[in-house]
Design a protein around this motif. Sequence first.
Motif, mmCIF file in Angstrom:
data_model
loop_
_atom_site.group_PDB
_atom_site.id
_atom_site.type_symbol
_atom_site.label_atom_id
_atom_site.label_comp_id
_atom_site.label_asym_id
_atom_site.label_seq_id
_atom_site.Cartn_x
_atom_site.Cartn_y
_atom_site.Cartn_z
ATOM 1 N N LEU A 1 0.829 -1.208 0.000
ATOM 2 C CA LEU A 1 0.000 0.000 0.000
ATOM 3 C C LEU A 1 0.864 1.260 0.000
ATOM 4 O O LEU A 1 0.498 2.270 -0.613
ATOM 5 C CB LEU A 1 -0.944 -0.014 1.201
ATOM 6 N N ALA A 2 2.012 1.228 0.676
ATOM 7 C CA ALA A 2 2.929 2.375 0.628
ATOM 8 C C ALA A 2 3.480 2.559 -0.784
ATOM 9 O O ALA A 2 3.597 3.693 -1.275
ATOM 10 C CB ALA A 2 4.068 2.176 1.620
ATOM 11 N N ALA A 3 3.822 1.434 -1.451
ATOM 12 C CA ALA A 3 4.355 1.495 -2.809
ATOM 13 C C ALA A 3 3.309 1.980 -3.802
ATOM 14 O O ALA A 3 3.648 2.534 -4.858
ATOM 15 C CB ALA A 3 4.878 0.124 -3.233
ATOM 16 N N PHE A 4 2.045 1.782 -3.483
ATOM 17 C CA PHE A 4 0.945 2.331 -4.279
ATOM 18 C C PHE A 4 0.689 3.796 -3.920
ATOM 19 O O PHE A 4 0.538 4.649 -4.797
ATOM 20 C CB PHE A 4 -0.322 1.501 -4.036
ATOM 21 N N GLY A 5 0.662 4.081 -2.632
ATOM 22 C CA GLY A 5 0.208 5.385 -2.163
ATOM 23 C C GLY A 5 1.149 6.522 -2.486
ATOM 24 O O GLY A 5 0.692 7.624 -2.833
ATOM 25 N N HIS A 6 2.466 6.297 -2.379
ATOM 26 C CA HIS A 6 3.371 7.430 -2.594
ATOM 27 C C HIS A 6 3.386 7.912 -4.041
ATOM 28 O O HIS A 6 3.206 9.123 -4.285
ATOM 29 C CB HIS A 6 4.783 7.126 -2.119
ATOM 30 N N PRO A 7 3.595 7.035 -5.032
ATOM 31 C CA PRO A 7 3.560 7.552 -6.408
ATOM 32 C C PRO A 7 2.198 8.122 -6.787
ATOM 33 O O PRO A 7 2.123 9.111 -7.524
ATOM 34 C CB PRO A 7 3.935 6.343 -7.273
ATOM 35 N N LEU A 8 1.123 7.528 -6.267
ATOM 36 C CA LEU A 8 -0.191 8.090 -6.558
ATOM 37 C C LEU A 8 -0.313 9.479 -5.940
ATOM 38 O O LEU A 8 -0.855 10.409 -6.562
ATOM 39 C CB LEU A 8 -1.299 7.180 -6.032
ATOM 40 N N GLY A 9 0.194 9.634 -4.717
ATOM 41 C CA GLY A 9 0.175 10.951 -4.083
ATOM 42 C C GLY A 9 0.975 11.971 -4.865
ATOM 43 O O GLY A 9 0.594 13.145 -4.953
ATOM 44 N N MET A 10 2.089 11.537 -5.450
ATOM 45 C CA MET A 10 2.879 12.438 -6.278
ATOM 46 C C MET A 10 2.095 12.848 -7.523
ATOM 47 O O MET A 10 2.081 14.030 -7.910
ATOM 48 C CB MET A 10 4.202 11.778 -6.676
ATOM 49 N N ALA A 11 1.446 11.889 -8.165
ATOM 50 C CA ALA A 11 0.629 12.206 -9.337
ATOM 51 C C ALA A 11 -0.503 13.149 -8.963
ATOM 52 O O ALA A 11 -0.827 14.085 -9.710
ATOM 53 C CB ALA A 11 0.084 10.920 -9.951
ATOM 54 N N PHE A 12 -1.104 12.912 -7.798
ATOM 55 C CA PHE A 12 -2.182 13.775 -7.303
ATOM 56 C C PHE A 12 -1.695 15.209 -7.142
ATOM 57 O O PHE A 12 -2.353 16.163 -7.568
ATOM 58 C CB PHE A 12 -2.691 13.222 -5.968
ATOM 59 N N GLN A 13 -0.516 15.399 -6.540
ATOM 60 C CA GLN A 13 -0.004 16.745 -6.317
ATOM 61 C C GLN A 13 0.384 17.414 -7.633
ATOM 62 O O GLN A 13 0.156 18.616 -7.813
ATOM 63 C CB GLN A 13 1.194 16.727 -5.370
ATOM 64 N N LEU A 14 0.961 16.662 -8.553
ATOM 65 C CA LEU A 14 1.307 17.246 -9.845
ATOM 66 C C LEU A 14 0.057 17.684 -10.595
ATOM 67 O O LEU A 14 0.060 18.723 -11.272
ATOM 68 C CB LEU A 14 2.120 16.257 -10.673
ATOM 69 N N ARG A 15 -1.025 16.912 -10.474
ATOM 70 C CA ARG A 15 -2.291 17.343 -11.073
ATOM 71 C C ARG A 15 -2.770 18.633 -10.409
ATOM 72 O O ARG A 15 -3.269 19.539 -11.081
ATOM 73 C CB ARG A 15 -3.343 16.229 -10.921
ATOM 74 N N ASP A 16 -2.587 18.722 -9.105
ATOM 75 C CA ASP A 16 -2.949 19.940 -8.384
ATOM 76 C C ASP A 16 -2.125 21.132 -8.883
ATOM 77 O O ASP A 16 -2.649 22.246 -9.022
ATOM 78 C CB ASP A 16 -2.723 19.730 -6.885
ATOM 79 N N ASP A 17 -0.845 20.895 -9.163
ATOM 80 C CA ASP A 17 0.011 21.957 -9.681
ATOM 81 C C ASP A 17 -0.484 22.441 -11.042
ATOM 82 O O ASP A 17 -0.477 23.646 -11.326
ATOM 83 C CB ASP A 17 1.459 21.464 -9.812
ATOM 84 N N VAL A 18 -0.898 21.508 -11.886
ATOM 85 C CA VAL A 18 -1.422 21.882 -13.208
ATOM 86 C C VAL A 18 -2.697 22.706 -13.049
ATOM 87 O O VAL A 18 -2.872 23.747 -13.699
ATOM 88 C CB VAL A 18 -1.685 20.621 -14.062
ATOM 89 N N LEU A 19 -3.578 22.266 -12.159
ATOM 90 C CA LEU A 19 -4.826 22.994 -11.946
ATOM 91 C C LEU A 19 -4.571 24.372 -11.338
ATOM 92 O O LEU A 19 -5.313 25.320 -11.593
ATOM 93 C CB LEU A 19 -5.753 22.187 -11.041
ATOM 94 N N GLY A 20 -3.517 24.487 -10.525
ATOM 95 C CA GLY A 20 -3.192 25.773 -9.920
ATOM 96 C C GLY A 20 -2.773 26.819 -10.933
ATOM 97 O O GLY A 20 -2.835 28.023 -10.663
ATOM 98 N N VAL A 21 -2.357 26.375 -12.116
ATOM 99 C CA VAL A 21 -1.967 27.299 -13.187
ATOM 100 C C VAL A 21 -3.027 27.386 -14.279
ATOM 101 O O VAL A 21 -3.343 28.472 -14.771
ATOM 102 C CB VAL A 21 -0.610 26.870 -13.796
ATOM 103 N N PHE A 22 -3.597 26.229 -14.638
ATOM 104 C CA PHE A 22 -4.495 26.185 -15.793
ATOM 105 C C PHE A 22 -5.948 25.899 -15.439
ATOM 106 O O PHE A 22 -6.799 25.841 -16.326
ATOM 107 C CB PHE A 22 -4.014 25.108 -16.780
ATOM 108 N N GLY A 23 -6.262 25.712 -14.148
ATOM 109 C CA GLY A 23 -7.606 25.306 -13.761
ATOM 110 C C GLY A 23 -8.659 26.378 -14.018
ATOM 111 O O GLY A 23 -8.370 27.580 -14.022
ATOM 112 N N ASP A 24 -9.888 25.916 -14.190
ATOM 113 C CA ASP A 24 -11.038 26.794 -14.401
ATOM 114 C C ASP A 24 -11.603 27.196 -13.038
ATOM 115 O O ASP A 24 -11.987 26.333 -12.239
ATOM 116 C CB ASP A 24 -12.097 26.044 -15.218
ATOM 117 N N GLU A 25 -11.667 28.500 -12.776
ATOM 118 C CA GLU A 25 -12.142 28.979 -11.476
ATOM 119 C C GLU A 25 -13.537 28.457 -11.145
ATOM 120 O O GLU A 25 -13.842 28.153 -9.991
ATOM 121 C CB GLU A 25 -12.152 30.508 -11.452
ATOM 122 N N ALA A 26 -14.390 28.323 -12.158
ATOM 123 C CA ALA A 26 -15.759 27.847 -11.924
ATOM 124 C C ALA A 26 -15.766 26.411 -11.409
ATOM 125 O O ALA A 26 -16.708 25.987 -10.743
ATOM 126 C CB ALA A 26 -16.575 27.944 -13.209
#
Length: 367
Positions: free
Chosen positions: A238-263
Amino acid sequence: MPPPDAIEAVSQRLDKFFSMRRSEAADWGPEAASLIEAAAGALRGGKRLRARFCLTGWRAVEEAPGVRSDAAPASAVISAAAALEVFHAAALVHDDIIDNSDTRRGRPAAHRALERLHHDAGWVGDAAAFGRSGAILLGDLLVAWSDDLFEEGMDAASAAVSAATVARTEYGRMRREVTVGQFLDVAEEAAFRSEPDERHADRALRVASLKSARYSVQQPLLIGAALAGADAAQLDALAAFGHPLGMAFQLRDDVLGVFGDEAVTGKPSGDDLREGKRTVLVAFARERLAPSARRVVDELIGDPELDEVQIAALQRTIQESGALERVEALISDYSRQAERALNGARLGNAAVGDLRDLAREATARAA
């Protein structure tokens, strides 16, 4: 994905907890009542992602083949999942103060709401300073409450001594790491000029790991699994699953922080650029820019007065540099790592399917 009744049980646990806190504060006056209501407001909205990972981690072990002699009762994991949501609310309150964010989930950030309380009440002094001070204390209160809720869960797990010990260890690690990660995030905004450009991406990934990946996905999974009596192999999977998924989650958050739709996101488009976030997306863009263009980007990022035209120009620069494409590829790589980690793991099949569904939801989201 955890069944709807499990998420509803978490919501009910939170409602009961806040009802008790309101009762405690009944004799403390209207100002204390306002703080309690601000705390309740900080929990409104959101996807209950950390609770869902906690509950699904618990199910993944609970439904796996084999007898677990040290599993905690379901009430323990419900309280732990609720505690994770309260801790998350605390982190958001403090994060919005640090970033000077005006909004959260489409509503005023906690410090702005408290600033408005001061203004509307006609109190003396600086309303903005009051809002910031009040929100710092609000975040501290939420951290204390998350501990209270978590310990209530561990009390329910008192017969499952080793399960509670492992869960406490993971919860303590989560609290320490996210605090250090938050500081490193702040430090990165100040230290980037003194660091070689080629180190920026690695430093941003370090922040993403400590500040988000572990506490958003990895630790909630491990806390839930521990309370189900997970063995070392199950925790490792579960740790081997959770950490890379958490990294992908944060990188998606970074993309949304720049390109996300406010609505959709509830925050202004390009808000991370105004806040000066030194994310992997920004690091990748800077690597491909000529020195003169890099200087312009550095001058603009972190300016809270950036207008829509300037935001659009920065978005184009980031996209044309290939940084967005590189981050999307990194998200895919991390997602594949997470997917592979579950192959052959001794976990419940239905829960593993739910974990994969949660993974897709966390990495392909628009908000």
